[in-house]
Motif scaffolding. Sequence first.
Motif, PDB file in Angstrom:
ATOM      1  N   GLY A   1       0.820  -1.204   0.000  1.00 40.09           N
ATOM      2  CA  GLY A   1       0.000   0.000   0.000  1.00 40.09           C
ATOM      3  C   GLY A   1       0.851   1.250   0.000  1.00 40.09           C
ATOM      4  O   GLY A   1       2.077   1.207   0.094  1.00 40.09           O
ATOM      5  N   SER A   2       0.209   2.373  -0.113  1.00 35.66           N
ATOM      6  CA  SER A   2       0.905   3.653  -0.117  1.00 35.66           C
ATOM      7  C   SER A   2       0.541   4.414   1.153  1.00 35.66           C
ATOM      8  O   SER A   2      -0.574   4.310   1.669  1.00 35.66           O
ATOM      9  CB  SER A   2       0.493   4.455  -1.345  1.00 35.66           C
ATOM     10  N   ASP A   3       1.471   5.187   1.674  1.00 34.55           N
ATOM     11  CA  ASP A   3       1.193   5.998   2.855  1.00 34.55           C
ATOM     12  C   ASP A   3       0.230   7.133   2.529  1.00 34.55           C
ATOM     13  O   ASP A   3      -0.609   7.501   3.341  1.00 34.55           O
ATOM     14  CB  ASP A   3       2.495   6.571   3.417  1.00 34.55           C
ATOM     15  N   ASP A   4       0.349   7.664   1.337  1.00 34.17           N
ATOM     16  CA  ASP A   4      -0.518   8.757   0.889  1.00 34.17           C
ATOM     17  C   ASP A   4      -1.637   8.168   0.023  1.00 34.17           C
ATOM     18  O   ASP A   4      -1.359   7.555  -1.007  1.00 34.17           O
ATOM     19  CB  ASP A   4       0.305   9.761   0.091  1.00 34.17           C
ATOM     20  N   PRO A   5      -2.906   8.323   0.412  1.00 36.43           N
ATOM     21  CA  PRO A   5      -3.995   7.717  -0.359  1.00 36.43           C
ATOM     22  C   PRO A   5      -4.195   8.318  -1.756  1.00 36.43           C
ATOM     23  O   PRO A   5      -4.856   7.716  -2.591  1.00 36.43           O
ATOM     24  CB  PRO A   5      -5.232   7.930   0.503  1.00 36.43           C
ATOM     25  N   THR A   6      -3.601   9.464  -2.031  1.00 33.46           N
ATOM     26  CA  THR A   6      -3.767  10.072  -3.353  1.00 33.46           C
ATOM     27  C   THR A   6      -2.710   9.589  -4.343  1.00 33.46           C
ATOM     28  O   THR A   6      -2.806   9.875  -5.527  1.00 33.46           O
ATOM     29  CB  THR A   6      -3.700  11.608  -3.251  1.00 33.46           C
ATOM     30  N   VAL A   7      -1.708   8.852  -3.860  1.00 34.22           N
ATOM     31  CA  VAL A   7      -0.622   8.369  -4.720  1.00 34.22           C
ATOM     32  C   VAL A   7      -0.810   6.877  -4.946  1.00 34.22           C
ATOM     33  O   VAL A   7      -0.968   6.107  -4.008  1.00 34.22           O
ATOM     34  CB  VAL A   7       0.761   8.639  -4.065  1.00 34.22           C
ATOM     35  N   PHE A   8      -0.795   6.488  -6.232  1.00 39.65           N
ATOM     36  CA  PHE A   8      -0.935   5.067  -6.580  1.00 39.65           C
ATOM     37  C   PHE A   8       0.418   4.374  -6.518  1.00 39.65           C
ATOM     38  O   PHE A   8       1.408   4.867  -7.029  1.00 39.65           O
ATOM     39  CB  PHE A   8      -1.527   4.920  -7.991  1.00 39.65           C
TER      40      PHE A   8
END
Length: 89
Positions: A45-52
């Motif tokens: 997963g990514s720490d920032d939800p806006t970054v894929f």
Amino acid sequence: MGEQKRKKQNELHRSSFIFKKKNYKVMLIGLGVIALGFILMSGGGSDDPTVFNPEIYNWRRIRLAPALVLIGFGIEVYAILLNPDKGNS
């Protein structure tokens, strides 16, 4: 007299286990394989939800981990159906 015989048969029946030591060993191996599959499936997963993050679609999470989980379930079915007394005839 018949009641004592029935009571004795019930005691013998209750004291025997369905699975033997070999069955439990194979079951623990199967549980380990399933747990390994779920561990390999985690993350990505990514720490920032806006970054894929494309790591979520790598080979380990899409192919290897689900295959290990299915193999683990197959080992569990084998452990349940295994007859450890078969070779002792």
